[in-house]
Design a protein around this motif. Structure first.
Motif, PDB file in Angstrom:
ATOM      1  N   LEU A 293      -4.640   4.969   5.636  1.00  0.00           N
ATOM      2  CA  LEU A 293      -3.711   5.234   4.684  1.00  0.00           C
ATOM      3  C   LEU A 293      -3.957   6.852   4.705  1.00  0.00           C
ATOM      4  CD1 LEU A 293      -1.508   2.314   2.963  1.00  0.00           C
ATOM      5  CD2 LEU A 293      -0.716   3.682   5.413  1.00  0.00           C
TER       6      LEU A 293
ATOM      7  N   CYS B  69       4.270   3.581  -2.842  1.00  0.00           N
ATOM      8  CA  CYS B  69       3.657   2.447  -1.831  1.00  0.00           C
ATOM      9  C   CYS B  69       3.059   1.611  -2.474  1.00  0.00           C
ATOM     10  CB  CYS B  69       4.212   2.565  -0.577  1.00  0.00           C
ATOM     11  SG  CYS B  69       3.060   1.043   0.566  1.00  0.00           S
TER      12      CYS B  69
ATOM     13  N   GLN C 146       0.109  -1.650  13.824  1.00  0.00           N
ATOM     14  CA  GLN C 146       1.108  -0.622  13.684  1.00  0.00           C
ATOM     15  C   GLN C 146       0.576   0.641  12.661  1.00  0.00           C
ATOM     16  OE1 GLN C 146       4.192  -1.855  10.658  1.00  0.00           O
ATOM     17  NE2 GLN C 146       5.531  -3.313  12.481  1.00  0.00           N
ATOM     18  N   VAL C 147      -0.527   0.794  11.648  1.00  0.00           N
ATOM     19  CA  VAL C 147      -0.765   1.150  11.033  1.00  0.00           C
ATOM     20  C   VAL C 147      -2.627   2.018  12.470  1.00  0.00           C
ATOM     21  CG1 VAL C 147      -2.638   1.713   9.167  1.00  0.00           C
ATOM     22  CG2 VAL C 147      -0.950   0.825   8.169  1.00  0.00           C
TER      23      VAL C 147
ATOM     24  N   LEU D 123       1.049  11.284   5.500  1.00  0.00           N
ATOM     25  CA  LEU D 123       2.106  11.005   5.124  1.00  0.00           C
ATOM     26  C   LEU D 123       1.694  11.846   3.038  1.00  0.00           C
ATOM     27  CD1 LEU D 123       0.873   7.424   5.399  1.00  0.00           C
ATOM     28  CD2 LEU D 123       3.176   7.978   5.566  1.00  0.00           C
TER      29      LEU D 123
ATOM     30  N   TRP E  48       5.232   1.178   6.813  1.00  0.00           N
ATOM     31  CA  TRP E  48       5.119   2.171   7.590  1.00  0.00           C
ATOM     32  C   TRP E  48       6.108   3.484   8.630  1.00  0.00           C
ATOM     33  CZ3 TRP E  48       1.479   1.344   3.675  1.00  0.00           C
ATOM     34  CH2 TRP E  48       1.167  -0.507   4.344  1.00  0.00           C
TER      35      TRP E  48
END
Length: 170
Positions: A129, A60, A83-84, A98, A49
């Motif tokens: 995401l 991705c 992490q996300v 993003l 990420w």
């Protein structure tokens, strides 16, 4: 930026697996994409990420196995969930972090789980995401007991290949 330089960037292919199924699908996908691919095993504490957010990668694919009631495999939780979640909740990152990035998500699971748990980890990752501004190019959920998976996977690969054959438009 020229079309050639945009397409020379690597496609990140991140997989989270317990039994190896997602890795096999990731390798098969990588062999069929007409772009340079970097395979990233989510159990190896990689930071896909950060690469998607701050690196040159704009495309991705995430292949996520379902484990124990709809969750991501334990050995991959830090990369796929923690992490996300940090990015989503970090006020410095923002909802358009993003933007200009494209994602495709393949969930692997069992329809023996209730609908709310079937490929839940893949669905949650895609939602997060997209919340950060990424554009979805393809989504597919494969049931580990289905005989239709090869056809569904081929269609997924075709959609991903077609989308990633052209530079990302912001």
């Amino acid at each position: 930026e020229s079309k050639e330089s945009a397409l020379s960037e690597e496609v990140l292919v991140v997989y989270a697996t317990q039994s190896g199924s997602a890795k096999k699908y990731a390798q098969h996908l990588a062999s069929r994409l007409k772009r340079s691919v970097r395979l990233m095993d989510a159990s190896s504490q990689v930071e896909p990420w950060d690469e998607l957010l701050n690196g040159k990668a704009r495309d991705c694919v995430a292949l996520i196995s379902t484990y124990e009631g709809g969750r991501v495999p334990e050995n991959c939780r830090m990369v796929i969930e923690d992490q996300v979640d940090e990015l989503v909740h970090d006020f410095r990152v923002g909802a358009t972090a993003l933007r200009g990035r494209r994602i495709a998500v393949l969930g692997l699971g069992s329809l023996a789980y209730a609908d709310t748990r079937y490929c839940a980890a893949a669905k949650a990752l895609e939602k997060k995401l997209r919340k950060l501004g990424a554009s979805r190019v393809a989504t597919e959920m494969l049931d580990d007991q289905s005989h239709d998976n090869e056809k569904k996977f081929d269609l997924f690969v075709h959609r991903v290949s077609a989308a990633f054959a052209h530079p990302c438009k912001i």
